[in-house]
Design an enzyme around this catalytic site. Structure first.
Site, PDB file in Angstrom:
ATOM      1  N   GLU A 199       0.816  -1.230  -0.045  1.00 41.84           N
ATOM      2  CA  GLU A 199      -0.031  -0.039  -0.008  1.00 41.84           C
ATOM      3  C   GLU A 199       0.853   1.393   0.108  1.00 41.84           C
ATOM      4  O   GLU A 199       0.739   2.060   0.889  1.00 41.84           O
ATOM      5  CB  GLU A 199      -0.969   0.216   1.204  1.00 41.84           C
ATOM      6  CG  GLU A 199      -1.907  -1.335   1.179  1.00 41.84           C
ATOM      7  CD  GLU A 199      -3.078  -1.256   2.235  1.00 41.84           C
ATOM      8  OE1 GLU A 199      -3.087  -0.239   3.013  1.00 41.84           O
ATOM      9  OE2 GLU A 199      -3.764  -2.197   2.373  1.00 41.84           O
ATOM     10  N   ASN A 241       2.520  -4.211  -3.663  1.00 44.98           N
ATOM     11  CA  ASN A 241       0.842  -4.762  -3.301  1.00 44.98           C
ATOM     12  C   ASN A 241       0.056  -3.509  -3.041  1.00 44.98           C
ATOM     13  O   ASN A 241       0.430  -2.710  -2.190  1.00 44.98           O
ATOM     14  CB  ASN A 241       1.057  -5.582  -2.174  1.00 44.98           C
ATOM     15  CG  ASN A 241      -0.120  -6.759  -2.088  1.00 44.98           C
ATOM     16  OD1 ASN A 241      -0.357  -7.131  -3.081  1.00 44.98           O
ATOM     17  ND2 ASN A 241      -0.845  -6.980  -0.861  1.00 44.98           N
ATOM     18  N   HIS A 277     -10.066  -6.704  -2.143  1.00 42.61           N
ATOM     19  CA  HIS A 277     -10.897  -6.726  -1.230  1.00 42.61           C
ATOM     20  C   HIS A 277     -12.163  -6.017  -1.743  1.00 42.61           C
ATOM     21  O   HIS A 277     -12.157  -4.735  -1.640  1.00 42.61           O
ATOM     22  CB  HIS A 277     -10.309  -5.929   0.177  1.00 42.61           C
ATOM     23  CG  HIS A 277      -9.247  -6.923   0.996  1.00 42.61           C
ATOM     24  ND1 HIS A 277      -9.565  -7.972   1.418  1.00 42.61           N
ATOM     25  CD2 HIS A 277      -8.260  -6.396   0.984  1.00 42.61           C
ATOM     26  CE1 HIS A 277      -8.404  -8.250   2.075  1.00 42.61           C
ATOM     27  NE2 HIS A 277      -7.380  -7.462   1.859  1.00 42.61           N
ATOM     28  N   GLU A 306      -5.328 -10.612  -2.163  1.00 46.05           N
ATOM     29  CA  GLU A 306      -6.184 -10.830  -0.875  1.00 46.05           C
ATOM     30  C   GLU A 306      -7.766 -10.705  -1.223  1.00 46.05           C
ATOM     31  O   GLU A 306      -8.341 -10.139  -0.615  1.00 46.05           O
ATOM     32  CB  GLU A 306      -5.837  -9.500  -0.144  1.00 46.05           C
ATOM     33  CG  GLU A 306      -4.430  -9.434   0.288  1.00 46.05           C
ATOM     34  CD  GLU A 306      -4.141  -8.143   1.178  1.00 46.05           C
ATOM     35  OE1 GLU A 306      -4.838  -7.760   1.885  1.00 46.05           O
ATOM     36  OE2 GLU A 306      -2.672  -7.771   1.198  1.00 46.05           O
ATOM     37  N   ASP A 308     -11.330 -11.182  -1.337  1.00 44.55           N
ATOM     38  CA  ASP A 308     -12.702 -11.564  -0.680  1.00 44.55           C
ATOM     39  C   ASP A 308     -13.834 -10.824  -1.017  1.00 44.55           C
ATOM     40  O   ASP A 308     -13.589  -9.600  -1.528  1.00 44.55           O
ATOM     41  CB  ASP A 308     -12.523 -11.500   1.043  1.00 44.55           C
ATOM     42  CG  ASP A 308     -11.790 -10.298   1.483  1.00 44.55           C
ATOM     43  OD1 ASP A 308     -11.989  -9.128   0.770  1.00 44.55           O
ATOM     44  OD2 ASP A 308     -11.406 -10.186   2.619  1.00 44.55           O
TER      45      ASP A 308
END
Ligand code: XIL
Length: 389
Positions: A199, A241, A277, A306, A308
């Site tokens: 990030e 990332n 996400h 990641e 979801d």
């Protein structure tokens, strides 16, 4: 009772502050902030004794009998790294282990490698939980992604306070080099790829995040971290990332510009991870494919790291969720992305319960480890992409 809040505290993060960042992101995707109350009800223990044997799978073609192969075998046959985040504290549960080993060929420690977990004070190294995960991976022929080396984000970043207090650039550089080198050397040959900087961009917006590392070292800190990581382990694949680019076109553009600059300057960066996400439960068709195509054209690998997908209040929320899982897999694989990692796999243990509130059931298995339609959608896409097709 082991709660998500306890685990987060062990990882040095503060879930109660999740609500601030969740609300900011919700504003971007148009969610009601009221639905984002923080809650710590994620974890049930339900521990079981370790089983006598563990399920291992072999690489096999699923061409002739797709129904007979596990999802892990389908991923192997498609040449895809299908990963999931895991917690060391759950590895003693038989259902958890069995589901994990039948489904995934790669794991990412969810919190155990973060700076605040593994190196909480200048002289304390807490290798135990990460060692446990890496040993488990070695015993079961799983790849391991290292998450992460550098991450300072004011709400949930994981840089410990002792590092945040170092204002002298030379001293900060010394401490960073020692940290990165110690961690990467310990897991050399066992962790094949690392999130070097997590990030680097503003959570909401399109600038460089004004974190401690940028503040003390200057904008070039991102490239510098990659150079240090490359010196520490020249064989490891090094990733940047990033979060929340799927629904912020300006941020996606900033990510592409940042990666282009790094590549043009000769930075040893191998890939870019898009976290995935999907807090609104969806992503506009084509967005991921376009982003991945552009990143690939810069010569870097791309991955979803990641994933979801929280359910919404639709009449058939699990079918809608499965459709989005399938869409994400398809766009990623079509754009030559070769890794999809979900952030956990069972709705029993998900950080989304803290971040958005309970009951959003974002993962491919339910709380009792039963596969959801989302898992079938993932499998179907893997089977479609067998042998690189
Ligand atoms: C989360 C973990 O899942 C939680 O258990 C922890 O309390 C906070 O961090 N982006 C990232 C991950 O890169 O490291 C975060 O993981 C989720 C958001």
């Amino acid at each position: 009772m082991r709660t998500a809040a306890l685990e987060a505290a062990e990882a040095g993060v503060r879930p109660r502050r999740f609500v601030a960042i969740a609300s900011a992101l919700a504003a971007v995707v148009g969610l009601a902030a009221a639905s984002l109350a923080a809650c710590s009800g994620a974890a049930e223990t339900g521990r079981v004794a370790p089983p006598a044997s563990q399920t291992t799978t072999t690489r096999a073609s699923c061409t002739h009998r797709p129904d007979a192969c596990t999802t892990r075998q389908a991923a192997d046959a498609a040449g895809v790294t299908l990963g999931t985040a895991v917690a060391a504290s759950h590895l003693d549960q038989a259902d958890y282990r069995r589901t994990l080993l039948e489904t995934f060929n790669s794991i990412t420690p969810e919190n155990e490698l973060k700076w605040s977990s593994i190196h909480p004070t200048p002289d304390t190294w807490n290798f135990g939980p990460a060692d446990q995960i890496v040993d488990f991976a070695q015993a079961n022929d799983l790849q391991v992604k290292g998450h992460n080396l550098i991450w300072d984000q004011k709400v949930i970043g994981s840089t410990p306070d002792w590092v945040l207090r170092i204002d002298d650039p030379a001293e900060l550089r010394r401490v960073i080099r020692d940290h990165i080198t110690t961690v990467m050397h310990r897991y050399r040959g066992k962790v094949d790829r690392w999130d070097v900087v997590n990030e680097p961009l503003d959570t909401v917006g399109s600038g460089l995040y004004d974190n401690h590392f940028r503040h003390v070292l200057g904008d070039d800190y991102v490239a510098e971290m990659f150079r240090i990581a490359h010196e520490a382990d020249p064989e490891a694949h090094l990733f940047l990332n990033e979060a929340a680019v799927e629904y912020q076109p300006a941020k996606a553009g900033a990510l592409i510009a940042l990666v282009k600059r790094l590549v043009d300057e000769g930075t040893p960066i191998d890939g870019v991870g898009v976290q995935g996400h999907l807090i609104s439960g969806s992503v506009e068709p084509g967005v991921l494919r376009t982003l991945f195509d552009e990143l690939r054209s810069l010569g870097v690998a791309v991955a979803i790291t990641e994933l979801d997908i929280p359910t919404s209040s639709d009449a058939r929320p699990l079918d809608a969720q499965a459709t989005v899982y399938g869409q994400v897999l398809a766009e990623c694989l079509d754009a030559s992305c070769r890794e999809v990692t979900t952030w956990g796999f069972t709705d029993r243990y998900t950080w989304i319960d803290d971040f958005l509130g309970p009951g959003r059931a974002p993962l491919p298995f339910d709380r009792s480890y039963r596969p959801k339609s989302a898992l079938n959608a993932i499998r179907d896409e893997l089977l479609l992409h067998q042998n690189g097709n």
